[in-house]
Write a protein that holds these residues in place. Sequence first.
Motif, short mmCIF file in Angstrom:
data_model
loop_
_atom_site.label_atom_id
_atom_site.label_comp_id
_atom_site.label_asym_id
_atom_site.label_seq_id
_atom_site.Cartn_x
_atom_site.Cartn_y
_atom_site.Cartn_z
N GLY A 1 0.81 -1.21 0.00
CA GLY A 1 0.00 0.00 0.00
C GLY A 1 0.84 1.26 0.00
N ASP A 2 2.16 1.13 -0.10
CA ASP A 2 3.05 2.30 -0.09
C ASP A 2 2.96 3.06 -1.41
OD1 ASP A 2 3.98 1.65 2.41
OD2 ASP A 2 5.70 0.53 1.69
N VAL A 3 2.88 4.38 -1.30
CA VAL A 3 2.94 5.24 -2.49
C VAL A 3 4.42 5.48 -2.79
CG1 VAL A 3 2.34 7.47 -3.48
CG2 VAL A 3 0.73 6.31 -1.95
N ILE A 4 4.88 4.96 -3.90
CA ILE A 4 6.29 5.06 -4.26
C ILE A 4 6.59 6.35 -5.00
CG2 ILE A 4 8.18 3.92 -5.50
CD1 ILE A 4 7.06 2.37 -3.08
N PHE A 5 5.66 6.78 -5.84
CA PHE A 5 5.85 8.01 -6.61
C PHE A 5 4.52 8.75 -6.66
CE2 PHE A 5 6.12 10.66 -10.37
CZ PHE A 5 7.41 11.16 -10.31
N ASP A 6 4.56 10.04 -6.42
CA ASP A 6 3.33 10.83 -6.33
C ASP A 6 3.56 12.19 -6.97
OD1 ASP A 6 1.28 12.52 -5.62
OD2 ASP A 6 1.55 12.33 -3.47
N LYS A 7 2.81 12.44 -8.03
CA LYS A 7 2.86 13.75 -8.68
C LYS A 7 1.42 14.22 -8.87
CE LYS A 7 4.46 16.02 -12.96
NZ LYS A 7 5.10 15.79 -14.27
N ASN A 8 1.02 15.19 -8.07
CA ASN A 8 -0.34 15.76 -8.15
C ASN A 8 -1.44 14.71 -7.96
OD1 ASN A 8 0.75 18.33 -8.75
ND2 ASN A 8 0.85 17.84 -10.92
N ALA A 9 -1.20 13.74 -7.08
CA ALA A 9 -2.15 12.64 -6.91
C ALA A 9 -3.50 13.10 -6.38
CB ALA A 9 -1.56 11.57 -5.98
N SER A 10 -3.55 14.23 -5.71
CA SER A 10 -4.82 14.73 -5.15
C SER A 10 -5.46 15.80 -6.03
CB SER A 10 -4.60 15.29 -3.75
OG SER A 10 -3.68 16.36 -3.77
N LEU B 1 9.90 -0.58 1.37
CA LEU B 1 10.38 -0.36 0.00
C LEU B 1 11.14 0.96 -0.05
CD1 LEU B 1 7.08 -1.46 -1.67
CD2 LEU B 1 9.27 -2.61 -2.01
N VAL B 2 12.39 0.90 -0.43
CA VAL B 2 13.21 2.10 -0.52
C VAL B 2 14.01 2.07 -1.82
CG1 VAL B 2 13.40 2.42 1.98
CG2 VAL B 2 15.08 1.02 0.78
N PRO B 3 14.31 3.25 -2.37
CA PRO B 3 15.12 3.30 -3.60
C PRO B 3 16.57 2.93 -3.31
CG PRO B 3 13.81 5.29 -3.32
CD PRO B 3 13.78 4.56 -2.02
N THR B 4 17.23 2.43 -4.33
CA THR B 4 18.65 2.12 -4.23
C THR B 4 19.38 2.71 -5.42
OG1 THR B 4 18.38 0.05 -5.45
CG2 THR B 4 18.19 -0.07 -3.06
N THR C 1 13.70 -3.64 1.90
CA THR C 1 14.87 -3.64 2.77
C THR C 1 14.44 -3.62 4.23
OG1 THR C 1 16.11 -2.40 1.12
CG2 THR C 1 16.98 -2.37 3.35
N LYS C 2 15.15 -4.36 5.07
CA LYS C 2 14.87 -4.33 6.50
C LYS C 2 15.30 -2.97 7.06
CE LYS C 2 17.27 -6.53 9.71
NZ LYS C 2 17.83 -7.61 10.56
N VAL C 3 14.37 -2.28 7.69
CA VAL C 3 14.68 -0.93 8.18
C VAL C 3 14.66 -0.84 9.70
CG1 VAL C 3 13.87 0.20 6.08
CG2 VAL C 3 12.26 -0.22 7.93
N THR C 4 14.16 -1.84 10.38
CA THR C 4 14.24 -1.84 11.84
C THR C 4 14.60 -3.23 12.33
OG1 THR C 4 11.92 -2.46 12.25
CG2 THR C 4 12.41 -0.10 12.00
N SER C 5 15.34 -3.26 13.44
CA SER C 5 15.69 -4.50 14.11
C SER C 5 15.30 -4.38 15.58
CB SER C 5 17.19 -4.76 13.99
OG SER C 5 17.57 -5.86 14.80
N LYS C 6 14.97 -5.48 16.20
CA LYS C 6 14.55 -5.46 17.60
C LYS C 6 15.66 -5.05 18.55
CE LYS C 6 10.91 -8.95 17.21
NZ LYS C 6 10.41 -10.25 17.72
N LEU D 1 8.42 9.27 4.83
CA LEU D 1 8.04 8.33 5.87
C LEU D 1 7.79 6.98 5.22
CD1 LEU D 1 7.13 7.77 8.83
CD2 LEU D 1 4.82 8.40 8.10
N VAL D 2 8.55 5.97 5.63
CA VAL D 2 8.40 4.66 5.01
C VAL D 2 7.73 3.65 5.94
CG1 VAL D 2 10.34 4.96 3.44
CG2 VAL D 2 10.75 3.95 5.68
N ALA D 3 7.71 3.92 7.26
CA ALA D 3 7.07 2.99 8.19
C ALA D 3 6.96 3.63 9.56
CB ALA D 3 7.87 1.70 8.29
N THR D 4 6.08 3.09 10.38
CA THR D 4 6.02 3.45 11.80
C THR D 4 6.09 2.17 12.61
OG1 THR D 4 3.60 3.40 11.80
CG2 THR D 4 4.65 5.54 11.43
#
Length: 448
Positions: free
Chosen positions: A48-57, A336-339, A302-307, A380-383
């Motif tokens: 459900g992540d928005v990867i690219f957004d140009k005038n989406a609203s 999901l993050v760019p590389t 990509t893993k972005v958090t570890s316990k 913001l990629v996650a909480t």
Amino acid sequence: MKKIICVLLTVSLILTAFFSFSVPASASFNSLLETEADVVMLINTDTGDVIFDKNASKRTAPASLTKIVTCMLVLENCDDLNTLVTAKRECIEGLYALNAATAGIVAGEQLTVDELLHCLMIPSAADAANILADFIGGSMDNFVVMMNDFVKKLGCENTNFINPSGLDNGDTNMYTTAEDLYKITSYALKNPQFRELCSILKYQIRPTEKYPNIRYLNNTNKMLNSAYKDYYCPYVYGVKTGTTGLAGHCVITTASKNGYNYMLIVLNAPQYDIDNDGVEENVAFTDSKKIYEWAFNNIVLTKVTSKTDIVTVVDVKYNWKKDHIALVPEEEISALVPTGTETASLQIRPIESETAKTVNAPIKKGDVIGKAEVLYGDELVATVNLVASEDISGSVILRIGGFLGFLFRTTIMKILVCLAVVLLAVYILLIVRRNRIRAKRRKPRRIK
């Protein structure tokens, strides 16, 4: 001294954790890609992540993307798709003057609902849209009411339809947004009949009494057709195209490759000769192809958090030995993050409004104490919830002392203390006065 050393070690761990999240990538998803279309929205349908957004609203004309709603209302309101429908003249007349795409249906011709749906979705026929709308709604006007009610139930707040085909003739009262189209299309793709209709490349309609020849239908989405090398994408599936003078060129597609799944909405794209070969290209298709290739080549999970990552520390009350506790992510999270670029940082930042500044012992390891956001540059990629990293016992004596301290800081207790002081002072004065009176009585009188 031990507490000071503990705090310094904790701070050093936090800094180590922070810098360990640096990755070679750009600071903004949108900055990695340029598009010519006015409105673009790329969504990973797994997360459900928005990867690219140009005038989406931004509100824009929907053109034949409108037919997604028309199709769904027919599928949900017709029990038998083999039902024959007679084409009314009023549903057809005037469409040729508007240069609308049609299936060549003539007045009085009988086609099944299923055949009309194929005409609607494959060549994007406006005559099929009107005939189906009149059949399902009782009239096209009633069907338009159904359309607007349908999208409102899906949570679309910036969409309004004025007909079932998407022809606007410059009328700005028909509009939608990429955000709303994502909600509509996501809902539609849950229907297996819709999924089948929007993925068919070619189809044949049987001869009828009014139309004695086979009707050949070709999909308007050239990204599905390998004959169009500039547009073709082997991993693209459906969904719908649209074009009017007001809407420009539009297309909604989905694509899957290497376990990654996306939906892409491109609206209000131009058409011109991009490569100087004397042929004008549909930029909705070329933008879409470029965006998909970029996403599949540059976006990774990509893993972005570890316990074990210490995100922050908070004060602890009511324990003799510890006055701080480290907070760590509740769970491992992948995003999901760019590389492929050289500068950026991935960091976990506590959300101050949702993270306690002080916690009272006893504390159990894993207790939720706050929340953090995972940032990739400015995105913001996650909480994630922040939890206690260890058990900390509580002291009954310190808790009682803390309670008494709190109690004496309250307004009521301050008033009671003042009142007690006044009463004590009055009591002392009364005792002093009584003692003086007694002393006078014991004093012997002189006889004259």
